[in-house]
Design an enzyme around this catalytic site. Structure first.
Site, PDB file in Angstrom:
ATOM      1  N   CYS A   8       0.849  -1.203   0.000  1.00 12.14           N
ATOM      2  CA  CYS A   8       0.000   0.000   0.000  1.00 12.14           C
ATOM      3  C   CYS A   8       0.878   1.244   0.000  1.00 12.14           C
ATOM      4  O   CYS A   8       0.590   2.218  -0.705  1.00 12.14           O
ATOM      5  CB  CYS A   8      -0.920   0.016   1.209  1.00 12.14           C
ATOM      6  N   ASN A  88       1.201 -15.945  -5.856  1.00 17.17           N
ATOM      7  CA  ASN A  88       1.308 -16.823  -4.697  1.00 17.17           C
ATOM      8  C   ASN A  88       0.133 -16.518  -3.783  1.00 17.17           C
ATOM      9  O   ASN A  88      -0.226 -15.352  -3.592  1.00 17.17           O
ATOM     10  CB  ASN A  88       2.627 -16.581  -3.960  1.00 17.17           C
ATOM     11  N   HIS A 101      -0.258  -9.500  -5.476  1.00 20.20           N
ATOM     12  CA  HIS A 101       0.713  -9.034  -6.477  1.00 20.20           C
ATOM     13  C   HIS A 101       0.903 -10.129  -7.499  1.00 20.20           C
ATOM     14  O   HIS A 101       0.987 -11.310  -7.161  1.00 20.20           O
ATOM     15  CB  HIS A 101       2.044  -8.659  -5.816  1.00 20.20           C
TER      16      HIS A 101
HETATM   17  P1  5GP Z   1       5.588 -13.204  -2.421  1.00 19.25           P
HETATM   18  O1  5GP Z   1       6.541 -14.227  -1.871  1.00 19.25           O
HETATM   19  O2  5GP Z   1       4.750 -12.567  -1.339  1.00 19.25           O
HETATM   20  O3  5GP Z   1       4.760 -13.735  -3.558  1.00 19.25           O
HETATM   21  O4  5GP Z   1       6.494 -12.115  -3.099  1.00 19.25           O
HETATM   22  C1  5GP Z   1       6.758 -10.870  -2.554  1.00 19.25           C
HETATM   23  C2  5GP Z   1       7.789 -10.230  -3.466  1.00 19.25           C
HETATM   24  O5  5GP Z   1       7.887  -8.870  -3.141  1.00 19.25           O
HETATM   25  C3  5GP Z   1       9.188 -10.855  -3.327  1.00 19.25           C
HETATM   26  O6  5GP Z   1       9.613 -11.316  -4.602  1.00 19.25           O
HETATM   27  C4  5GP Z   1      10.028  -9.688  -2.802  1.00 19.25           C
HETATM   28  O7  5GP Z   1      11.333  -9.692  -3.337  1.00 19.25           O
HETATM   29  C5  5GP Z   1       9.232  -8.476  -3.224  1.00 19.25           C
HETATM   30  N1  5GP Z   1       9.363  -7.349  -2.313  1.00 19.25           N
HETATM   31  C6  5GP Z   1       9.204  -7.356  -0.972  1.00 19.25           C
HETATM   32  N2  5GP Z   1       9.382  -6.136  -0.446  1.00 19.25           N
HETATM   33  C7  5GP Z   1       9.637  -5.312  -1.508  1.00 19.25           C
HETATM   34  C8  5GP Z   1       9.902  -3.920  -1.606  1.00 19.25           C
HETATM   35  O8  5GP Z   1       9.938  -3.163  -0.627  1.00 19.25           O
HETATM   36  N3  5GP Z   1      10.130  -3.410  -2.846  1.00 19.25           N
HETATM   37  C9  5GP Z   1      10.091  -4.205  -3.964  1.00 19.25           C
HETATM   38  N4  5GP Z   1      10.319  -3.615  -5.146  1.00 19.25           N
HETATM   39  N5  5GP Z   1       9.848  -5.532  -3.911  1.00 19.25           N
HETATM   40  C10 5GP Z   1       9.623  -6.073  -2.687  1.00 19.25           C
HETATM   41 ZN    ZN Z   2      -1.850  -3.217   0.995  1.00 18.46          ZN
END
Ligand code: 5GP
Ligand code: ZN
Length: 115
Positions: A8, A88, A101
């Protein structure tokens, strides 16, 4: 806007993240820990924690996320070579950030099946 949610905050511009795409509903930005030469995330500005929380009213928005993935894939020059879209959802999938995402990965041959 969920005050405790990092995505957010990113979507509202609080961190000054560079957007690859922005509309009134959706932003796309590079993953901070890329798993492929091209790895970006497409997120709605609306806070929806998990794919399993998507409501019928959100379905058009989710479709638009896929359309944005295609637009940015073209900008990133992976339209012809191919790319993978991943949501995911929940603990077993490895979801870390509880704001939906869409991962978009490309720029190399991706393994199948994923781990
Ligand atoms: P999930 O495992 O929840 O599907 O993926 C979350 C993704 O968000 C991960 O690939 C991680 O590297 C990315 N991510 C987490 N925090 C940040 C952030 O602050 N900035 C960016 N650009 N990516 C993030
Ligand atoms: Zn959010």
């Amino acid at each position: 806007m969920n005050e405790d949610c990092i995505f957010c905050k990113i979507a509202s511009g609080q961190f000054g993240t560079e957007f690859l795409y922005e509309s009134d509903e959706i932003v796309a930005f590079r993953d901070i820990h890329p798993r492929a030469p091209i790895h970006f995330l497409v997120i709605p500005k609306k806070h929806i924690p998990k794919v399993s929380d998507i409501q019928p009213d959100d379905e058009v928005l989710i479709g638009k996320m896929v359309a944005v993935a295609n637009i940015v894939a073209k900008l990133e020059n992976i339209s012809e070579t191919g790319y993978r879209l991943i949501f995911n959802c929940g603990h077993d999938s490895g979801q870390d950030v509880f704001h939906i995402h869409l991962h978009v990965l490309g720029g190399r041959k991706l393994n199948w099946p994923p781990g």
